[in-house]
Design a protein around this motif. Structure first.
Motif, PDB file in Angstrom:
ATOM      1  N   LEU A  82      18.847  -3.930  -4.408  1.00 37.33           N
ATOM      2  CA  LEU A  82      18.689  -2.592  -4.522  1.00 37.33           C
ATOM      3  C   LEU A  82      18.441  -2.298  -2.843  1.00 37.33           C
ATOM      4  CD1 LEU A  82      16.241  -1.752  -7.448  1.00 37.33           C
ATOM      5  CD2 LEU A  82      18.626  -1.548  -7.232  1.00 37.33           C
ATOM      6  N   VAL A  83      19.384  -1.560  -2.302  1.00 42.84           N
ATOM      7  CA  VAL A  83      19.344  -1.615  -0.674  1.00 42.84           C
ATOM      8  C   VAL A  83      18.505  -0.025  -0.495  1.00 42.84           C
ATOM      9  CG1 VAL A  83      20.599  -1.339   1.587  1.00 42.84           C
ATOM     10  CG2 VAL A  83      21.346  -2.817  -0.462  1.00 42.84           C
ATOM     11  N   TYR A  84      17.164  -0.315  -0.643  1.00 45.09           N
ATOM     12  CA  TYR A  84      16.312   0.972  -0.336  1.00 45.09           C
ATOM     13  C   TYR A  84      15.667   1.257   0.885  1.00 45.09           C
ATOM     14  CZ  TYR A  84      16.716   1.799  -5.745  1.00 45.09           C
ATOM     15  OH  TYR A  84      17.266   2.130  -6.740  1.00 45.09           O
ATOM     16  N   GLY A  85      15.509  -0.184   1.437  1.00 42.87           N
ATOM     17  CA  GLY A  85      14.692   0.034   2.899  1.00 42.87           C
ATOM     18  C   GLY A  85      13.413  -0.642   2.618  1.00 42.87           C
ATOM     19  N   ILE A  86      12.441  -0.861   3.696  1.00 45.79           N
ATOM     20  CA  ILE A  86      10.997  -1.270   3.608  1.00 45.79           C
ATOM     21  C   ILE A  86      10.260   0.007   3.366  1.00 45.79           C
ATOM     22  CG2 ILE A  86       9.412  -2.714   4.893  1.00 45.79           C
ATOM     23  CD1 ILE A  86      11.587  -4.375   6.314  1.00 45.79           C
ATOM     24  N   PRO A  87       9.467  -0.191   2.399  1.00 46.95           N
ATOM     25  CA  PRO A  87       8.699   1.022   2.081  1.00 46.95           C
ATOM     26  C   PRO A  87       7.547   1.284   3.567  1.00 46.95           C
ATOM     27  CG  PRO A  87       8.378  -0.347   0.356  1.00 46.95           C
ATOM     28  CD  PRO A  87       9.100  -1.090   1.454  1.00 46.95           C
ATOM     29  N   VAL A  88       7.508   2.392   3.950  1.00 45.81           N
ATOM     30  CA  VAL A  88       6.765   2.660   5.137  1.00 45.81           C
ATOM     31  C   VAL A  88       5.560   3.742   4.808  1.00 45.81           C
ATOM     32  CG1 VAL A  88       8.412   2.186   6.939  1.00 45.81           C
ATOM     33  CG2 VAL A  88       8.148   4.576   6.050  1.00 45.81           C
ATOM     34  N   ASP A  89       4.485   3.787   5.607  1.00 47.40           N
ATOM     35  CA  ASP A  89       3.568   4.733   5.359  1.00 47.40           C
ATOM     36  C   ASP A  89       4.181   6.078   5.371  1.00 47.40           C
ATOM     37  OD1 ASP A  89       1.322   6.587   6.025  1.00 47.40           O
ATOM     38  OD2 ASP A  89       0.220   4.788   5.558  1.00 47.40           O
TER      39      ASP A  89
ATOM     40  N   GLU B 156       0.807  -1.182  -0.044  1.00 54.46           N
ATOM     41  CA  GLU B 156       0.020   0.049   0.162  1.00 54.46           C
ATOM     42  C   GLU B 156       0.789   1.283   0.044  1.00 54.46           C
ATOM     43  OE1 GLU B 156      -2.450  -0.654   3.366  1.00 54.46           O
ATOM     44  OE2 GLU B 156      -4.068  -1.865   2.283  1.00 54.46           O
ATOM     45  N   ALA B 157       2.092   1.017   0.728  1.00 55.96           N
ATOM     46  CA  ALA B 157       2.616   2.367   0.523  1.00 55.96           C
ATOM     47  C   ALA B 157       3.492   2.750  -0.618  1.00 55.96           C
ATOM     48  CB  ALA B 157       4.121   2.122   1.638  1.00 55.96           C
ATOM     49  N   LEU B 158       3.791   1.662  -1.238  1.00 49.94           N
ATOM     50  CA  LEU B 158       4.320   1.852  -2.624  1.00 49.94           C
ATOM     51  C   LEU B 158       3.496   2.372  -3.757  1.00 49.94           C
ATOM     52  CD1 LEU B 158       6.556  -1.556  -2.630  1.00 49.94           C
ATOM     53  CD2 LEU B 158       7.396   0.980  -2.955  1.00 49.94           C
TER      54      LEU B 158
END
Length: 372
Positions: free
Chosen positions: A177-184, A20-22
């Motif tokens: 790709l070290v982008y992180g976990i998408p958060v709200d 959902e964040a993405l």
């Protein structure tokens, strides 16, 4: 028009939250793409949906030894072939509706935040049923083999530690790709902490501890509130546990604020210094974004103990083996403010709050004019 499907399975809140964040980020930043958000469990056989979405909480609450054994078994290299064959057949039989949708639409990108959707997509690509670029977003800091599939275009991971764990399973450096976990995005907002302290009736010169374990309010929340009530300011979130909420409010603690189910956890995080919680991947991503120092309790064997190991690699977080350990850790932070400050500095170095934006830019780069 470029089609992008954001796919997840509603089995564990973190997978859905990441998808959902993405999706919401892409919707909020029009890129000339056709976007869809899909739960693979919608439309499957009711028994399969029930067993998939309810089987996990049942095992961890009532048969943890079975969960521990299953996680270990499916992590072993020597059983890899048998496990893959079994999951492949099960997926093909139960997820045909999702597979048919992918075949009909053949989107340019499938962004998957659950290993099940990644497995189905990778299987279709293997047999040339679709030609999509599969981007798997790993929602833990450690990596179970279920996340790893041939024909994956890119893996989006939470940290350099996660990247190394993937590379150990044979994934090429260029794919990760070290982008992180998408958060709200609500966790990225700047908050007026003084106003929030006034709202929650908190003192500025005292440390505040947030205690929260998820949407069901399970775990030793009451014991922790009893332990900390004379030591510091405490915010306890009982979530949907109405009986616990009633018991705690009836106690009339002077320095403990009790909440039921809430939708403003980012406000509580903003005024807290320390959080006592379970080490889920999405929870940790939110904690790091808000720069909260974590104390982990009641980890689930497997992915959550793996997440603790990842945090320990960076010197972040403490594990309370017993409930009383929470009090000792809090006292140590209280008596040694430099330790708390150093912990926050380590968090600042590894937090990755802009995963959605980073992936958006990556896909736009790949789409060219369509997303430009």
């Amino acid at each position: 028009m470029v089609k992008i499907i954001f796919a997840h399975a509603s089995a564990g809140a973190g997978h859905q939250k990441a998808a959902e964040a993405l999706y919401n980020y892409f919707v909020g930043h029009p890129c000339g793409c056709q976007l869809q958000l899909i739960d693979i469990l919608n439309g499957v056989d009711p028994f399969y949906r029930f067993s998939y979405s309810r089987g996990y909480p049942f095992l961890i609450n009532h048969a943890i030894f079975l969960w521990r054994f299953g996680f270990w078994l499916t992590s072993q290299k020597r059983f890899e072939g048998a496990v893959q064959n079994f999951t492949l057949l099960t997926n093909r039989f139960n997820t045909s509706k999702f597979a048919d949708l992918l075949i009909r639409q053949d989107p340019e990108y499938v962004v998957s935040t659950h290993f099940l959707t990644s497995q189905v997509c990778a299987d279709l690509k293997k047999h040339n049923r679709i030609h999509s670029k599969l981007i798997t977003v790993v929602t833990d800091f450690d990596v179970h083999p279920f996340w790893v599939n041939d024909d994956t275009h890119r893996y989006v991971v939470a940290s350099e530690y996660t990247k190394e764990r993937l590379k150990a399973q044979g994934i090429d450096d260029a794919q990760i790709l070290v982008y992180g976990i998408p958060v709200d995005p609500k966790f990225l907002l700047e908050h007026d902490k003084d106003a929030l302290r006034e709202k929650f009736n908190l003192k500025k010169d005292k440390n505040t501890v947030l205690v929260i374990t998820g949407s069901f309010g399970l775990g030793p929340l009451e014991e922790i509130a009893d332990l900390l009530c004379e030591e510091t300011q405490v915010l306890v979130v009982c979530a949907r546990n109405k009986k616990l909420y009633a018991r705690l409010t009836a106690k009339g603690y002077a320095s403990v604020k009790v909440f039921g189910f809430i939708n403003n956890v980012e406000e509580l995080m903003s005024v807290a210094d320390i959080i006592v919680t379970k080490p889920g991947g999405m929870t940790i991503a939110e904690i790091l974004t808000m720069e909260l120092v974590p104390i982990f309790i009641s980890p689930i064997p497997g992915q959550e103990t793996g997440n603790i190991s990842a945090m320990a690699h960076y010197g972040i977080g403490s594990i309370a083996e017993r409930t009383h350990d929470v009090l000792q850790i809090i006292r140590e932070y209280k008596n040694k403010p430099d330790k708390l400050r150093s912990a926050k500095e380590r968090i600042q170095k590894i937090k990755k709050p802009f995963a959605a934006m980073e992936l958006y830019n990556e896909i736009c780069k790949g789409c060219g004019r369509a997303c430009g």
